[in-house]
Design an enzyme around this catalytic site. Sequence first.
Site, PDB file in Angstrom:
ATOM      1  N   SER A 129       0.597  -1.165   0.016  1.00  0.00           N
ATOM      2  CA  SER A 129       0.018  -0.076  -0.056  1.00  0.00           C
ATOM      3  C   SER A 129       0.965   1.347   0.129  1.00  0.00           C
ATOM      4  CB  SER A 129      -0.951   0.006   1.198  1.00  0.00           C
ATOM      5  OG  SER A 129      -1.630   1.350   1.149  1.00  0.00           O
ATOM      6  N   LYS A 184      -4.258  -7.002   3.661  1.00  0.00           N
ATOM      7  CA  LYS A 184      -4.379  -5.636   2.666  1.00  0.00           C
ATOM      8  C   LYS A 184      -5.573  -5.402   2.494  1.00  0.00           C
ATOM      9  CE  LYS A 184      -2.949  -2.475  -0.355  1.00  0.00           C
ATOM     10  NZ  LYS A 184      -3.830  -2.258  -1.190  1.00  0.00           N
ATOM     11  N   HIS A 187      -7.197  -3.704   5.004  1.00  0.00           N
ATOM     12  CA  HIS A 187      -6.612  -2.133   5.166  1.00  0.00           C
ATOM     13  C   HIS A 187      -7.381  -1.436   3.844  1.00  0.00           C
ATOM     14  CE1 HIS A 187      -4.448   0.664   2.732  1.00  0.00           C
ATOM     15  NE2 HIS A 187      -3.589   0.921   3.846  1.00  0.00           N
ATOM     16  N   ASN A 188      -7.744  -1.753   2.878  1.00  0.00           N
ATOM     17  CA  ASN A 188      -8.468  -1.315   1.929  1.00  0.00           C
ATOM     18  C   ASN A 188     -10.019  -0.717   2.281  1.00  0.00           C
ATOM     19  OD1 ASN A 188      -6.129  -1.442   0.374  1.00  0.00           O
ATOM     20  ND2 ASN A 188      -7.231  -1.903  -1.617  1.00  0.00           N
ATOM     21  N   GLU A 191      -9.862   1.710   4.292  1.00  0.00           N
ATOM     22  CA  GLU A 191      -9.635   2.995   3.519  1.00  0.00           C
ATOM     23  C   GLU A 191     -10.873   3.486   2.909  1.00  0.00           C
ATOM     24  OE1 GLU A 191      -6.522   2.341   0.461  1.00  0.00           O
ATOM     25  OE2 GLU A 191      -7.808   2.977  -1.041  1.00  0.00           O
TER      26      GLU A 191
HETATM   27  C1  6PG Z   1      -3.187   1.275  -1.715  1.00  0.00           C
HETATM   28  C2  6PG Z   1      -4.604   1.364  -2.165  1.00  0.00           C
HETATM   29  C3  6PG Z   1      -4.680   0.780  -3.536  1.00  0.00           C
HETATM   30  C4  6PG Z   1      -6.252   0.677  -3.905  1.00  0.00           C
HETATM   31  C5  6PG Z   1      -6.333   2.156  -4.534  1.00  0.00           C
HETATM   32  C6  6PG Z   1      -7.889   2.207  -5.568  1.00  0.00           C
HETATM   33  O1  6PG Z   1      -3.109   0.875  -0.562  1.00  0.00           O
HETATM   34  O2  6PG Z   1      -2.208   1.797  -1.914  1.00  0.00           O
HETATM   35  O3  6PG Z   1      -5.692   0.770  -1.357  1.00  0.00           O
HETATM   36  O4  6PG Z   1      -4.143  -0.475  -3.494  1.00  0.00           O
HETATM   37  O5  6PG Z   1      -6.000   0.011  -5.241  1.00  0.00           O
HETATM   38  O6  6PG Z   1      -6.616   2.844  -3.468  1.00  0.00           O
HETATM   39  O7  6PG Z   1      -8.807   1.387  -4.838  1.00  0.00           O
HETATM   40  P1  6PG Z   1     -10.497   1.666  -5.507  1.00  0.00           P
HETATM   41  O8  6PG Z   1     -10.338   1.763  -6.858  1.00  0.00           O
HETATM   42  O9  6PG Z   1     -11.133   0.135  -4.983  1.00  0.00           O
HETATM   43  O10 6PG Z   1     -10.896   2.802  -4.711  1.00  0.00           O
END
Ligand code: 6PG
Length: 487
Positions: A129, A184, A187-188, A191
């Site tokens: 990430s 991960k 994590h997302n 996010e």
């Molecule tokens: C990271 C992000 C990355 C992710 C993008 C887009 O940790 O660097 O999570 O891996 O792919 O942020 O995610 P979305 O297109 O699903 O918003």
Amino acid sequence: MPSADIGLIGLAVMGQNLVLNMDDHGYTVAVFNRTTARTTEFLSGPASGTKVIGTRSVEEFVAKLRPPRKVMLMVKAGRAVDAVIEQLVPLLDEGDIVIDGGNSHFEDSARRTSELGELGLLFIGTGISGGEEGARHGPSIMPGGEPAAWPEVQGILQAIAAKVADGTPCCDWVGAGGAGHYTKMVHNGIEYGDMQVIAEAYHLMSGGLGMTHPEMASVFRRWGEGLLDSYLIDITADILGHVDEQGEPTVCSILDAAGQKGTGKWTVISSLHLGYPMTLVAEAVYARVVSALVDQRLEAAGVLGQGAPTDGGGAGRFGDGFVDDIHDALYASKIVSYAQGFMLLEAAATEYGWDLDYGRIAQLWREGCIIRAAFLDDITAAFERRADLPSLLLDRFFTDALRKAEPGWRRVVAAAVGRGIPVPAYSSALAFYDAYRSERLPANLVQAQRDYFGAHTYERVGRPRGEFFHTDWTGTGGSATSGSYQA
Ligand code: 6PG
């Protein structure tokens, strides 16, 4: 002569930046890309003056790697990963290591770990990430897969990872099989939740309080110096302060239809499979889905009108101190979201037999990644106080924080409902908070209904769990019951 320490396949921006990062740390990297032109451009552009070795075929690429060979894949998640692995397998020898650094589904990583293991190859599925910038100067790295591979790649992965203030790398072995990619994925999901709670604050400030973009930018700037100190708050301040050539806020000309690549959705699906609540992330995913219904929303705004009716919808309280209340609503919702995320990790660890170190995972996310925030230190401290903490909501730091934030949080949700401003993340987090600390919920009625219409049985207050009863509610139902299994 094989001279490369590691090889990387897939020279999109993340792949290129990881290669440059490895080169900075003294590693010799061989690269391969399906389109050779991209390799050539990379070598003559960003990689000029480095030790990076370009190759034109997979065979040439593999021949450049020192054994045990380490091959990192930075290709699109899904079938492309399997396709590249198929090409590599006949060229690799026992003990060679394949590292998938894309956003792969954890079940694919578990499968690849065992499939390659049967061939004597060591697979690592690692979350990475931090976007372009992280890849170039220090991402957060969450490796899982075949544990025997870890000592071989620990040096290089920890060298290129971000570091916390005391120098500890934001990279450590997470666990076997799909554990790295699961972490991960969570994590997302978090996010998505962080982005949604920030978006709701923006909506309340702009739509509710009528604040200007420079005013909002300065509020986020100030918040970023306090409890909410984090990357996403900082970039929000930057974005709100950014103006286009006409001097207008750039963000205003961006279509309000959010995209997604699926990792937030996977998190929610997994939570449904495991029977754990990820309500805030689910709302964040659905908020993106609703935003994407642009045409329907426009039609509905015309037909149904926007916001609350002026005659009886309730004005809500958007007065003095409301910005502070929004801060508290955001902070409290964020605590709920992380509490849910760590509860899900604990449920997954039980289901998949992983021995996860939750305090360490919080530190892996402390720097380098998209959700990096000072607040992650509070999470590590909570797990240091109690390693098997069932929920962050039970830790004294977070209970105090929630108690302090609660009045403002409730005022914000009430006012938003009164005004017709959607705050799905704040309100679902509040509903979870209220439900989680309820001694009694109305599920007794749900159980009674299930038993009434389908003889699904129920457990009784004051009786041991697992003892099931049935009532003949109508006097005509008899005593036959349906099974009492849990999905
Ligand atoms: C990271 C992000 C990355 C992710 C993008 C887009 O940790 O660097 O999570 O891996 O792919 O942020 O995610 P979305 O297109 O699903 O918003």
